[in-house]
Scaffold this motif. Structure first.
Motif, PDB file in Angstrom:
ATOM      1  N   VAL A  12       0.804  -1.220   0.000  1.00  0.00           N
ATOM      2  CA  VAL A  12       0.000   0.000   0.000  1.00  0.00           C
ATOM      3  C   VAL A  12       0.838   1.273   0.000  1.00  0.00           C
ATOM      4  CG1 VAL A  12      -1.766   1.279   1.269  1.00  0.00           C
ATOM      5  CG2 VAL A  12      -1.842  -1.204   1.235  1.00  0.00           C
ATOM      6  N   SER A  13       1.706   1.440   0.956  1.00  0.00           N
ATOM      7  CA  SER A  13       2.429   2.703   1.164  1.00  0.00           C
ATOM      8  C   SER A  13       3.664   2.783   0.265  1.00  0.00           C
ATOM      9  CB  SER A  13       2.874   2.828   2.617  1.00  0.00           C
ATOM     10  OG  SER A  13       1.756   2.763   3.462  1.00  0.00           O
ATOM     11  N   PRO A  14       3.693   3.723  -0.696  1.00  0.00           N
ATOM     12  CA  PRO A  14       4.842   3.810  -1.593  1.00  0.00           C
ATOM     13  C   PRO A  14       6.059   4.433  -0.910  1.00  0.00           C
ATOM     14  CG  PRO A  14       3.261   5.531  -2.103  1.00  0.00           C
ATOM     15  CD  PRO A  14       2.645   4.683  -1.023  1.00  0.00           C
ATOM     16  N   GLY A  72       4.743  -8.988   2.012  1.00  0.00           N
ATOM     17  CA  GLY A  72       3.719  -8.001   1.661  1.00  0.00           C
ATOM     18  C   GLY A  72       4.292  -6.790   0.949  1.00  0.00           C
ATOM     19  N   ASN A  73       5.619  -6.661   0.937  1.00  0.00           N
ATOM     20  CA  ASN A  73       6.260  -5.543   0.242  1.00  0.00           C
ATOM     21  C   ASN A  73       6.468  -5.930  -1.215  1.00  0.00           C
ATOM     22  OD1 ASN A  73       6.432  -4.336   2.759  1.00  0.00           O
ATOM     23  ND2 ASN A  73       8.486  -5.098   3.124  1.00  0.00           N
ATOM     24  N   VAL A  74       5.970  -5.091  -2.102  1.00  0.00           N
ATOM     25  CA  VAL A  74       6.122  -5.362  -3.533  1.00  0.00           C
ATOM     26  C   VAL A  74       6.756  -4.156  -4.205  1.00  0.00           C
ATOM     27  CG1 VAL A  74       4.203  -6.987  -3.652  1.00  0.00           C
ATOM     28  CG2 VAL A  74       3.781  -4.571  -4.030  1.00  0.00           C
ATOM     29  N   GLY A  75       7.448  -4.431  -5.273  1.00  0.00           N
ATOM     30  CA  GLY A  75       8.064  -3.349  -6.036  1.00  0.00           C
ATOM     31  C   GLY A  75       7.295  -3.116  -7.320  1.00  0.00           C
ATOM     32  N   THR A  76       7.402  -1.913  -7.804  1.00  0.00           N
ATOM     33  CA  THR A  76       6.808  -1.573  -9.091  1.00  0.00           C
ATOM     34  C   THR A  76       7.688  -0.538  -9.771  1.00  0.00           C
ATOM     35  OG1 THR A  76       4.779  -0.912 -10.205  1.00  0.00           O
ATOM     36  CG2 THR A  76       5.306   0.255  -8.184  1.00  0.00           C
ATOM     37  N   CYS A  77       7.673  -0.552 -11.085  1.00  0.00           N
ATOM     38  CA  CYS A  77       8.477   0.394 -11.859  1.00  0.00           C
ATOM     39  C   CYS A  77       7.564   1.484 -12.390  1.00  0.00           C
ATOM     40  CB  CYS A  77       9.177  -0.326 -13.011  1.00  0.00           C
ATOM     41  SG  CYS A  77      10.367  -1.552 -12.442  1.00  0.00           S
TER      42      CYS A  77
END
Length: 116
Positions: A12-14, A72-77
């Motif tokens: 959720v939190s970027p 639960g931590n995911v990365g995105t570009c």
């Protein structure tokens, strides 16, 4: 176009990583590496917890909490505009103006001509 890796903590939190890549494929590779690092950390924790936690129910609860915390931590570009732009969060965290700085003055509207 440049690409920046952003981590979504808890999905959720970027969180800005300041990792900028020239190619989208490089950013995706970094995201995969980050995901693998979290998975390796979880597996190491899981091996340690399985050996130390006696009660199966306690182990299962602790494992679920740790899985949410790490996995639960995911990365995105995301597209990155370049060095001349500041992220939105950085603009919001600027300190207030000090008394030595002059406030912006707006030009006054035109005054009507005096009647004769």
């Amino acid at each position: 176009m440049k690409w920046m890796l952003v981590v979504l903590v808890g999905g959720v939190s970027p969180v800005n990583t300041d990792l900028v890549f020239d190619k989208f494929s490089e950013c995706l590779a970094a995201e995969e590496q980050m995901r693998q690092h979290y998975a390796d950390a979880f597996e190491a924790w899981d091996r340690m917890a399985a050996a130390r936690i006696d009660r199966r129910r306690d182990y299962k609860k602790a494992r679920d909490v740790e899985a949410k915390r790490l996995l639960g931590n995911v990365g995105t570009c995301v597209p990155h505009g370049g060095g001349d732009q500041q992220p939105v969060n950085a603009q919001q965290q600027q300190p207030p103006a000090t008394s030595s700085q002059q406030p912006e003055t707006k030009p006054s509207p035109p005054q009507p001509a005096p009647r004769s």
